[in-house]
Structure formats: C-alpha cells, structure tokens
Motif scaffolding. Sequence first.
Motif, PDB file in Angstrom:
ATOM      1  N   SER A  26      13.598  41.235  -2.866  1.00 40.03           N
ATOM      2  CA  SER A  26      13.381  41.652  -4.151  1.00 40.03           C
ATOM      3  C   SER A  26      14.673  40.663  -5.222  1.00 40.03           C
ATOM      4  N   THR A  27      15.727  40.593  -4.487  1.00 40.65           N
ATOM      5  CA  THR A  27      16.863  39.785  -5.282  1.00 40.65           C
ATOM      6  C   THR A  27      16.376  38.410  -5.375  1.00 40.65           C
ATOM      7  N   LEU A  28      15.709  37.925  -4.349  1.00 40.06           N
ATOM      8  CA  LEU A  28      15.138  36.471  -4.595  1.00 40.06           C
ATOM      9  C   LEU A  28      14.371  36.093  -5.539  1.00 40.06           C
ATOM     10  N   LYS A  29      13.563  37.205  -6.177  1.00 37.42           N
ATOM     11  CA  LYS A  29      12.616  36.939  -6.992  1.00 37.42           C
ATOM     12  C   LYS A  29      13.479  36.736  -8.373  1.00 37.42           C
TER      13      LYS A  29
ATOM     14  N   LEU B  68      19.623  48.895  -5.819  1.00 36.68           N
ATOM     15  CA  LEU B  68      18.369  49.597  -5.183  1.00 36.68           C
ATOM     16  C   LEU B  68      17.353  50.043  -6.401  1.00 36.68           C
ATOM     17  N   SER B  69      18.041  50.294  -7.645  1.00 38.01           N
ATOM     18  CA  SER B  69      17.254  50.644  -8.628  1.00 38.01           C
ATOM     19  C   SER B  69      16.248  49.879  -9.326  1.00 38.01           C
TER      20      SER B  69
ATOM     21  N   ILE C 162      11.544  35.406   5.408  1.00 45.05           N
ATOM     22  CA  ILE C 162      11.727  34.728   3.819  1.00 45.05           C
ATOM     23  C   ILE C 162      11.296  33.565   3.813  1.00 45.05           C
ATOM     24  N   LYS C 163      10.596  33.242   2.684  1.00 38.98           N
ATOM     25  CA  LYS C 163      10.036  31.690   2.486  1.00 38.98           C
ATOM     26  C   LYS C 163      10.955  30.658   2.224  1.00 38.98           C
TER      27      LYS C 163
ATOM     28  N   ALA D 130      17.657  46.228   4.106  1.00 35.74           N
ATOM     29  CA  ALA D 130      18.511  44.937   3.654  1.00 35.74           C
ATOM     30  C   ALA D 130      17.319  43.979   3.268  1.00 35.74           C
ATOM     31  N   LEU D 131      16.324  44.049   4.328  1.00 34.15           N
ATOM     32  CA  LEU D 131      15.415  42.717   4.200  1.00 34.15           C
ATOM     33  C   LEU D 131      14.483  43.155   2.797  1.00 34.15           C
ATOM     34  N   ASN D 132      14.340  44.163   2.250  1.00 29.70           N
ATOM     35  CA  ASN D 132      13.639  44.359   1.273  1.00 29.70           C
ATOM     36  C   ASN D 132      14.469  43.997  -0.139  1.00 29.70           C
TER      37      ASN D 132
END
Length: 197
Positions: A116-119, A84-85, A176-177, A110-112
Amino acid sequence: LGGKRVTLDGVKILIKNHPKEKSLSIVDLGCGRGDMLRDIAKYGRENGYQFILLGIDANQTTIDYANSLSKEFEEIEYIKLDVLSEEFSTKKFDIALCTLFLHHFNDATALNFIQSTLKNVEKGIIINDLHRCRLAYFLFKILSIFIHNEMVRVDGATSILRSFTKTDLLRFSEQIKHKSTIKWKWVFRYQWMIKKK
C-alpha cells in the motif's frame, strides 16, 4: 553501531539523479525521536538538497520529544498518525523510510503495508531492519550485561527474535512487482530497497 548509515546510504542512491533545485519529500515511518530525519536534514543542507521531511509515529509523547529535539530543523515536521489508517493511505511522498520498524508487524500486515505504501511513493522505499539469527541474539545478550535500562534489554532481544532472515525478505520481494535489492549490512542489519524508478 552505524545503523542509521544503512538508511542514509539508501537515500543517497534513490536521490542520485534528482535535481537539487527541486524539492524532495521523505517520510520516516515510526520515526521515534527523529534521529534519522535530523541526519538526513544535515545531509541535505550540506549537499544542497531541498528536503521536505515528515516523521510519523503513533505515540504523541514520542512526537513531542522529537519536536523538542528538532527545533533547529525547519524542514522537519512530525505528526501522530497510525500508518495502517485510511488517513495515512491518502498521503503522497517521494521516498518512504522504515528504520527498525517493519518487524513490529506480522508477515501479512508487513507485506500489505509495503504494497500500500508503494502506491503512494514516487521513487521507492528504504527498509533498514534487523537480521534474525542466533549469533545476533547471543551477542546482544552479552552486550545487555552493560545496558542498565531494563526496557532496552527486553525490547532489543524481542526485536531480534521478531526480525527477518534474508529468506523472509526474498519471499516478500517476490510478491512485489518493483525492483528490489537486499543487502546485509554491519551490524546484523538488512537494507532492503524497493525502487519504483
């Protein structure tokens, strides 16, 4: 009970058309002692893939143990890092794995985290987590009779209670897109694959 196969099968799908001569980076988030990465490394070796594997965990003792078990796998590296850092948010990978990890967060976190990981991934994310239901909890309590480790008994039951229903995952996927597929797997697991390509 074959739980690792849920993640490995997802990896096989995401890399199906990837050229074997081109390296592929895979990160295992909350990697624990590295069992999942060692299985993926073995699969890569047996099938001619050039994997660059990274295990991330927030516990240095766990990282040290994973390193001790992975001495024969030069393609695997482990680092201590909070996912999460801000430091984690700058790292790039082809594929991210979350095996029995996402249920440690509340829904909003979890959703955030997924968004962010998807990016930072090229191909997608494979989430392998527990199915929350009464039957799974009941069967685990019966199995616990034969488990002598108190921590495993308590953590196992708590993980089931904190895990997901299909409704939870569908609700996440709607926000999520990218294309999502959610499949129930034996034993009481969900494989949630989020593809970017």
